[in-house]
Scaffold this motif. Structure first.
Motif, PDB file in Angstrom:
ATOM      1  N   LYS A  47       6.596   6.927   6.423  1.00  0.00           N
ATOM      2  CA  LYS A  47       6.575   8.363   6.179  1.00  0.00           C
ATOM      3  C   LYS A  47       7.893   8.811   5.562  1.00  0.00           C
ATOM      4  O   LYS A  47       8.974   8.485   6.047  1.00  0.00           O
ATOM      5  CB  LYS A  47       6.328   9.122   7.479  1.00  0.00           C
ATOM      6  N   ARG A  48       7.783   9.576   4.495  1.00  0.00           N
ATOM      7  CA  ARG A  48       8.964  10.157   3.863  1.00  0.00           C
ATOM      8  C   ARG A  48       8.525  11.296   2.955  1.00  0.00           C
ATOM      9  O   ARG A  48       7.391  11.320   2.476  1.00  0.00           O
ATOM     10  CB  ARG A  48       9.770   9.122   3.074  1.00  0.00           C
ATOM     11  N   SER A  49       9.431  12.236   2.737  1.00  0.00           N
ATOM     12  CA  SER A  49       9.135  13.394   1.897  1.00  0.00           C
ATOM     13  C   SER A  49      10.313  13.632   0.964  1.00  0.00           C
ATOM     14  O   SER A  49      11.473  13.393   1.334  1.00  0.00           O
ATOM     15  CB  SER A  49       8.889  14.643   2.752  1.00  0.00           C
ATOM     16  N   ASP A  98       6.760   3.287  -6.253  1.00  0.00           N
ATOM     17  CA  ASP A  98       7.090   3.871  -4.952  1.00  0.00           C
ATOM     18  C   ASP A  98       6.705   5.341  -4.838  1.00  0.00           C
ATOM     19  O   ASP A  98       7.042   5.999  -3.851  1.00  0.00           O
ATOM     20  CB  ASP A  98       8.587   3.720  -4.673  1.00  0.00           C
ATOM     21  N   ALA A  99       6.034   5.859  -5.848  1.00  0.00           N
ATOM     22  CA  ALA A  99       5.557   7.264  -5.856  1.00  0.00           C
ATOM     23  C   ALA A  99       6.705   8.248  -5.733  1.00  0.00           C
ATOM     24  O   ALA A  99       6.536   9.345  -5.206  1.00  0.00           O
ATOM     25  CB  ALA A  99       4.545   7.482  -4.733  1.00  0.00           C
ATOM     26  N   GLU A 101       0.857  -1.187   0.000  1.00  0.00           N
ATOM     27  CA  GLU A 101       0.000   0.000   0.000  1.00  0.00           C
ATOM     28  C   GLU A 101       0.891   1.235   0.000  1.00  0.00           C
ATOM     29  O   GLU A 101       1.795   1.360   0.819  1.00  0.00           O
ATOM     30  CB  GLU A 101      -0.912   0.029   1.224  1.00  0.00           C
ATOM     31  N   VAL A 102       0.635   2.136  -0.952  1.00  0.00           N
ATOM     32  CA  VAL A 102       1.356   3.406  -1.045  1.00  0.00           C
ATOM     33  C   VAL A 102       0.327   4.515  -0.981  1.00  0.00           C
ATOM     34  O   VAL A 102      -0.607   4.554  -1.777  1.00  0.00           O
ATOM     35  CB  VAL A 102       2.176   3.508  -2.342  1.00  0.00           C
ATOM     36  N   ARG A 103       0.491   5.426  -0.030  1.00  0.00           N
ATOM     37  CA  ARG A 103      -0.488   6.488   0.207  1.00  0.00           C
ATOM     38  C   ARG A 103       0.257   7.805   0.403  1.00  0.00           C
ATOM     39  O   ARG A 103       1.291   7.855   1.061  1.00  0.00           O
ATOM     40  CB  ARG A 103      -1.298   6.150   1.461  1.00  0.00           C
ATOM     41  N   GLY A 104      -0.287   8.890  -0.197  1.00  0.00           N
ATOM     42  CA  GLY A 104       0.378  10.168  -0.015  1.00  0.00           C
ATOM     43  C   GLY A 104      -0.277  11.293  -0.785  1.00  0.00           C
ATOM     44  O   GLY A 104      -1.391  11.162  -1.305  1.00  0.00           O
ATOM     45  N   ASP A 111       4.730  13.978  -0.231  1.00  0.00           N
ATOM     46  CA  ASP A 111       4.701  13.481   1.143  1.00  0.00           C
ATOM     47  C   ASP A 111       3.998  12.129   1.146  1.00  0.00           C
ATOM     48  O   ASP A 111       2.801  12.036   0.857  1.00  0.00           O
ATOM     49  CB  ASP A 111       3.957  14.453   2.057  1.00  0.00           C
ATOM     50  N   VAL A 112       4.739  11.073   1.456  1.00  0.00           N
ATOM     51  CA  VAL A 112       4.196   9.715   1.495  1.00  0.00           C
ATOM     52  C   VAL A 112       3.973   9.327   2.952  1.00  0.00           C
ATOM     53  O   VAL A 112       4.862   9.501   3.795  1.00  0.00           O
ATOM     54  CB  VAL A 112       5.163   8.723   0.819  1.00  0.00           C
TER      55      VAL A 112
END
Length: 276
Positions: A137-139, A176-177, A116-119, A131-132
């Protein structure tokens, strides 16, 4: 396999009035499209013997509300060793100005959540801030780009201006967005729906609209282009209402065909009036 994005695979203009039908923007029609999936070509190296499945794509919104898409891509993949069930689900929202893009991408393998990839991504002249929140969490900051609906609108304008070839960039939150893709777009001349068109019945609600044949190739701009082949390419027919059909998704060692089998046009909300 990368998750296919259909939100930017549409174009063209349908003739005649639409009565109470709701447009998601100039020429963009709010709709749900259902496609049957089948294996196109497959090399021995791919190890794939068969693919079957269904894809459902829903597009709603307006030029004042922004644009929402929901997408589900379910495939049964047969190989010499096993049969696997892949279920990819995506929900996105792009604001009306094309500046903010929210996304949730989920992939299930054999009915178990695999990823699941959300951001959220925000683009501007100085770059694209992403911003994921999941899987962790990572930016990070990427180059300025377009989001899917804006990318689609650009293609519409190019098609109406005679088509041809052009290059642009796209952020659609794939994998990975974390990257912007370079897209090479080829748009053919407008055509009318033929009487023997195999998707004519499914697309009958569109009346006798025109469409354009389109191919989009996707490249990773961080790699040396040279003689590089695209990571994948998609060919399809696009109606200017935003409906896409006769899909061929080419991933190199194999390809997937998608045939439109059902099309639902959404009714307009009472009292809603929105212009660009």
């Amino acid at each position: 396999m990368r998750v296919l994005r259909l939100s930017f695979l549409s174009l063209a203009a349908l003739c005649g009035p639409f009565g109470s039908l709701s447009f998601a923007g100039p020429g963009l029609l709010a709709h749900r499209a259902v496609y049957d999936l089948s294996l196109g070509d497959a090399s021995d190296r791919s190890g794939i013997n068969g693919i079957s499945g269904r894809m459902v794509y829903e597009f709603t919104g307006s030029a004042c509300e922004g644009y929402s898409t929901t997408f589900r891509f379910v495939m049964r993949i047969e190989t010499d060793e096993a049969t696997r069930l892949s279920d990819q689900q995506t929900t996105t929202f792009e604001d009306a100005k094309g500046e903010t893009f929210q996304f949730v991408n989920k992939t299930y393998l054999d009915n178990t959540l695999d990823r699941e990839v959300r951001g959220v991504a925000r683009t501007g002249k100085d770059g694209t801030d992403v911003d994921v929140s999941k899987p962790e969490k990572r930016s990070f900051k990427l180059e300025p780009t377009q989001f899917p609906v804006t990318h689609m609108k650009e293609a519409i304008a190019k098609a109406k201006d005679g088509g041809g070839f052009y290059q642009t960039t796209l952020y659609d939150s794939s994998e990975d967005a974390d990257r912007v893709m370079l897209t090479a777009v080829t748009i053919g001349k407008a055509r009318g729906v033929a009487k023997d068109d195999p998707e004519r019945e499914a697309a009958a609600v569109l009346k006798d609209g025109t469409y354009w044949p389109v191919t989009i190739a996707y490249f990773d701009p961080t790699k040396d282009r040279g003689e590089e082949t695209p990571e994948y390419d998609i060919s399809f027919l696009m109606h200017e209402s935003g409906v896409t059909r006769d899909l061929n998704m080419n991933y190199g060692e194999f390809s997937i065909n998608g045939k439109l089998v059902d099309l639902t046009l959404f009714d307009q909300k009472d009292g809603v009036s929105c212009t660009e």
